[in-house]
Design an enzyme around this catalytic site. Structure first.
Site, PDB file in Angstrom:
ATOM      1  N   ASP A   4       0.801  -1.236   0.000  1.00 36.26           N
ATOM      2  CA  ASP A   4       0.000   0.000   0.000  1.00 36.26           C
ATOM      3  C   ASP A   4       0.830   1.281   0.000  1.00 36.26           C
ATOM      4  O   ASP A   4       0.413   2.302  -0.509  1.00 36.26           O
ATOM      5  CB  ASP A   4      -0.948   0.020   1.216  1.00 36.26           C
ATOM      6  N   HIS A   5       2.043   1.234   0.552  1.00 36.90           N
ATOM      7  CA  HIS A   5       2.801   2.479   0.737  1.00 36.90           C
ATOM      8  C   HIS A   5       3.569   2.917  -0.508  1.00 36.90           C
ATOM      9  O   HIS A   5       4.011   4.053  -0.583  1.00 36.90           O
ATOM     10  CB  HIS A   5       3.813   2.312   1.884  1.00 36.90           C
ATOM     11  N   ASP A  37       3.269  -0.801  11.727  1.00 40.72           N
ATOM     12  CA  ASP A  37       2.816   0.516  11.299  1.00 40.72           C
ATOM     13  C   ASP A  37       2.159   1.177  12.499  1.00 40.72           C
ATOM     14  O   ASP A  37       1.429   0.525  13.246  1.00 40.72           O
ATOM     15  CB  ASP A  37       1.809   0.381  10.143  1.00 40.72           C
ATOM     16  N   ARG A  65      -2.144  12.323  10.012  1.00 40.62           N
ATOM     17  CA  ARG A  65      -0.840  12.840  10.439  1.00 40.62           C
ATOM     18  C   ARG A  65      -0.508  14.045   9.566  1.00 40.62           C
ATOM     19  O   ARG A  65      -0.773  14.026   8.362  1.00 40.62           O
ATOM     20  CB  ARG A  65       0.192  11.715  10.257  1.00 40.62           C
ATOM     21  N   SER A  89       5.870   7.530  13.792  1.00 41.95           N
ATOM     22  CA  SER A  89       5.559   6.214  13.249  1.00 41.95           C
ATOM     23  C   SER A  89       6.358   5.097  13.933  1.00 41.95           C
ATOM     24  O   SER A  89       7.224   5.343  14.767  1.00 41.95           O
ATOM     25  CB  SER A  89       5.854   6.192  11.754  1.00 41.95           C
ATOM     26  N   ARG A  92       8.410   3.337  12.418  1.00 38.78           N
ATOM     27  CA  ARG A  92       9.491   3.123  11.450  1.00 38.78           C
ATOM     28  C   ARG A  92      10.792   2.698  12.129  1.00 38.78           C
ATOM     29  O   ARG A  92      11.499   3.527  12.696  1.00 38.78           O
ATOM     30  CB  ARG A  92       9.679   4.452  10.722  1.00 38.78           C
TER      31      ARG A  92
HETATM   32 FE1  SF4 Z   1      -1.017   4.551   4.849  1.00 34.07          FE
HETATM   33 FE2  SF4 Z   1      -0.081   5.140   7.245  1.00 34.07          FE
HETATM   34 FE3  SF4 Z   1      -1.373   6.978   5.796  1.00 34.07          FE
HETATM   35 FE4  SF4 Z   1      -2.683   4.973   6.822  1.00 34.07          FE
HETATM   36  S1  SF4 Z   1      -1.599   6.579   7.959  1.00 34.07           S
HETATM   37  S2  SF4 Z   1      -2.888   5.734   4.747  1.00 34.07           S
HETATM   38  S3  SF4 Z   1      -1.218   3.306   6.682  1.00 34.07           S
HETATM   39  S4  SF4 Z   1       0.576   6.035   5.333  1.00 34.07           S
END
Ligand code: SF4
Length: 794
Positions: free
Chosen positions: A139-140, A204, A486, A682, A684
């Site tokens: 997804d990223h 995540d 975020r 995050s 990360r």
């Molecule tokens: Fe993707 Fe993280 Fe954004 Fe959710 S918060 S859409 S998992 S990057």
């Protein structure tokens, strides 16, 4: 909270009503939603999804009766303590904020960027398959540019070696593999894997999204995920609990997003650190399951370990609608396990009246700068911000439920009727293929496109800096509104001058039609195509789709295997994006001497500052290459410059990763001195791996963010905290330090830092503390947690 009598009576009532409903096309939505529960869709295989309730409740009974002497427990405690590896180890009791818990999670989820390092580490553990069910979600790595299909195709080409690597590892180890375009990790988990009372780790930070389905779901680094996948007890300090009682119900313009935007303003980005946010009270029953997921998702923005809601009617309905009726029924049988005991003590207590919460707008640059919409125009004027919204972005893992989208469409339809177009770019990111297909089937996509919206891929895209933006000049100052979670500087488009505000999807939508930051849809009017004033009616929408969820493109269903030891994991030779890991060296057994302060970081230093995303995402599987972004967003307290430090060996200024690498090549170990909440944001783990790789054995800060602190420990870096935070002021770059107390390191025992100022040779000492447990000290000694696992296994 679940009310069986109410639910069953509704089902009975509905089974009678249903035949009437089916003959009528215009049916009240709440009846239709419940009617579909009676006529439920075909069931998924729930074997691996249903938590082992019998075992969990037995464990819990043992802990509660024998160890905690029948003390009332919060829901989060019940779920955590029922997952203890060996409850008998705790005969000394369990104290919140003190006792380290060794837990056995039920499941692991990984997104493609972090999965690379998790898998590279898991490969070192020597396991044939994962010990618990796990999933990988692509997804990223999909850039938002030309629209869903083209963007996914482009990503499949540009990230081929990464996707091939992850798919081959998934096949080898028996991990479910969700292809690019299938959806965002947290939405897919909510639709498929989350279950009340379960315990999940996700690589995540927004993994707590699953708290909306009553699961304790915790964001971790890949090394923690490896613990669970390798059947090693996963350790966490027993969190404290913030109890949040919800009363009332949301007013027409407010949404679950506003609950957490409001709370973020109260708690700030550090207020939840070391705590679980646990909701309860009558207001819970007024919220949809997906709304609770939104609230849970953004608990990460206040630093909370996770968020959890008690089992409720809306969870039951959502589970059933997503073809997991078996889980719903099993949860119902265990409903008393899935709520807090009465008279439980919370470490902090907050009461919120949902009826009084108005829509909020948070930002820019931090999610806790919270303003009710009625005051926002004043804030815009006071700050002298240009009164313009350049782009509105809705969706993502945080806010792309059917309910979100149907409410947005109710507003977009009004604008369409009145001939009003968005004044800037309007992007919609569905959270999953299921949501995308359902939106398309139900005509929502058509309305959003007719009104000028662009549907992006079911992927993270602009939420993680994967946004190829063409509507502004480079570094142009501008404002955007998103319904994401975020909003650190640079987060969305890698432009430090983009002011990014967070709001509900409904508010984002109305504001992009207005094109003004000062617009308040509750009070202000727009001008329609006939020149007449037009005010939006409040949004409305359905919690769940009347016809059930659409299946979507079957090519995007997950690849599920049981594991195949003969599968070769594909890592191309000379790849710039994938590199096999080499274990870190063990601790040398002595005090550290001659450590140089590389940089004294000032102010906010998130994992985005330590290991930037955006264009760097492509190097997530290559430690050497991604280390070139280490701390490039950090502000040097000595010169007030970002990413500029003095190289003490050459006397010249350089960027941080370059100087760190120079020190490493010249065998000069170095440290970081940091401000409060170092590593917030995050999960990360690259932010820990990179500094370790470049030669940093310890970091001293005023405080650490929880996940990052654990990540540092896992990678063999010692996180030390000033006993007196004023001592931070005494340091500057180039200072030389040595330790007293690393030899003989014990839980709770201070470490002394001797400092020699580089300009004056003046010497002094400061005292630091740490939170290392006995086991974590072993990780440090072995060089990393993984070294310890490998050592035990071979
Ligand atoms: Fe993707 Fe993280 Fe954004 Fe959710 S918060 S859409 S998992 S990057």
């Amino acid at each position: 909270m679940f009310n069986r009598t109410l639910f069953l009576s509704k089902r009975y009532e509905l089974s009678h009503i249903r035949s009437t409903l089916l003959s009528k096309r215009s049916t009240p939505s709440h009846f239709r939603n419940m009617a579909s529960v009676v006529n439920r869709p075909p069931e998924k295989d729930c074997t691996d999804i249903t938590p082992p309730y019998t075992k969990l409740t037995q464990n819990l009974a043992f802990v509660q009766q024998k160890i905690l002497k029948d003390k009332p427990l919060s829901l989060a405690e019940k779920i955590l303590y029922s997952h203890l590896y060996d409850p008998r180890e705790y005969d000394g009791g369990i104290v919140r904020g003190e006792t380290y818990l060794k837990l056995k999670p039920d499941r692991v989820a990984m997104q493609d960027a972090s999965a690379q390092m998790a898998i590279l580490q898991f490969m070192l553990a020597g396991m044939p398959t994962t010990a618990v069910p796990a999933s990988i979600h692509c997804d990223h790595l999909i850039e938002a540019f030309q629209g869903a299909n083209k963007d996914v195709k482009a990503a499949e080409i540009s990230n081929k070696e990464i996707f091939d690597f992850l798919q081959s590892a998934a096949e080898k180890y028996g991990i479910a593999f969700w292809k690019p375009g299938s959806g965002i990790i947290h939405q897919i988990v909510l639709e498929n894997y989350a279950a009340p009372g379960g315990l999940m780790l996700g690589t995540d930070s927004h993994t707590p999204n699953a708290g909306g389905l009553g699961m304790v779901a915790i964001g971790v680094g890949g090394a923690d995920a490896v613990d669970a996948m390798a059947d090693i007890p996963w350790e966490i300090k027993a969190p404290k609990i913030i109890g949040i009682k919800l009363n009332g119900s949301l007013s027409k313009w407010s949404s679950p997003k506003d609950v957490i935007l409001n709370l973020a303003g109260k708690l700030t980005v550090r207020g939840g650190t070391g705590h679980v946010l646990e909701y309860f009270g009558p207001g819970v029953d007024t919220l949809s399951c997906t709304g609770m997921a939104t609230i849970s998702n953004m608990g990460a923005e206040v630093g909370a370990t996770t968020t959890v809601f008690p089992f409720s009617n809306s969870m039951y309905s959502y589970l059933t609608e997503t073809r997991r009726h078996t889980v719903a029924e099993e949860a119902l049988k265990n409903a008393s396990y899935l709520k807090a005991d009465s008279n439980v003590h919370y470490d902090q207590y907050i009461e919120l009246n949902l009826s009084e919460i108005e829509p909020h707008i948070n930002g820019p640059f931090t999610p806790d700068l919270s303003t009710p919409i009625s005051k926002f125009a004043e804030v815009v004027a006071k700050n002298g911000w240009k009164d313009e919204v350049k782009a509105g972005l809705i969706g993502s893992c945080t806010n792309s439920s059917y309910q979100d989208m149907s409410r947005v469409v109710s507003l977009a339809s009004q604008a369409l009727d009145k001939g009003i177009q968005p004044k800037g770019k309007f992007f919609i990111t569905p959270g999953s293929e299921q949501i995308r297909a359902t939106m398309e089937r139900d005509g929502q996509t058509e309305i959003l496109e007719q009104v000028g919206g662009k549907i992006l891929a079911n992927a993270c895209g602009p939420c993680i800096g994967q946004w190829k933006r063409t509507d502004i000049k480079e570094n142009e100052e501008n404002a955007i509104l998103t319904s994401f979670n975020r909003n650190f500087r640079n987060r969305n488009d890698n432009n430090p001058n983009t002011m990014n505000f967070l709001a509900s999807p409904e508010i984002v939508t109305t504001m992009i039609f207005a094109g003004k930051l000062s617009f308040n849809p509750m009070t202000d009017a727009l001008i329609d195509k006939d020149g007449e004033p037009f005010k939006f009616q409040s949004p409305h929408g359905d919690e769940l789709p009347h016809q059930g969820f659409a299946d979507g493109n079957e090519d995007l269903e997950p690849i599920i295997t049981v594991g195949n030891s003969s599968t070769k994991i594909t890592i191309p030779e000379n790849s710039s994006r994938l590199q096999k890991l080499e274990p870190f060296s063990p601790w040398h057994g002595n005090e550290f001497k001659e450590l140089k302060v590389l940089v004294k970081v000032k102010g906010k230093c998130t994992t985005d500052h330590i290991s930037a995303a955006g264009p760097w995402l492509k190097y997530k599987g290559h430690l050497e290459n991604i280390s070139n972004n280490t701390l490039i967003g950090a502000l040097n307290a000595d010169n007030e410059k970002i990413n500029v430090v003095k190289n003490d060996l050459t006397g010249k200024d350089g960027n941080i990763p370059e100087v760190a690498r120079y020190y490493k090549e010249n065998n000069v170990p170095w440290i970081i001195v940091a401000d409060h909440n170092y590593g917030e944001g995050s999960a990360r783990e690259h932010a820990a791996l990179q500094v370790r790789y470049l030669g940093c054995p310890l970091i001293i800060s005023k405080s650490f963010a929880r996940i990052h602190e654990t990540n540092l420990k896992k990678q063999g870096v010692l996180p030390l905290v000033f006993k007196d935070e004023k001592d931070y002021e005494l340091f500057s770059g180039g200072d030389i330090i040595e330790t007293v107390g690393v030899v003989g390191l014990e839980p709770g025992k201070d470490v002394i830092i001797r400092v020699k100022k580089h300009e004056t040779d003046k010497e002094f000492e400061v005292v630091t503390k740490h939170t290392m447990s006995k086991d974590q000290i072993e990780w440090f000694k072995m060089g990393s947690a993984l070294n310890l696992i490998a050592n035990q296994r071979f």
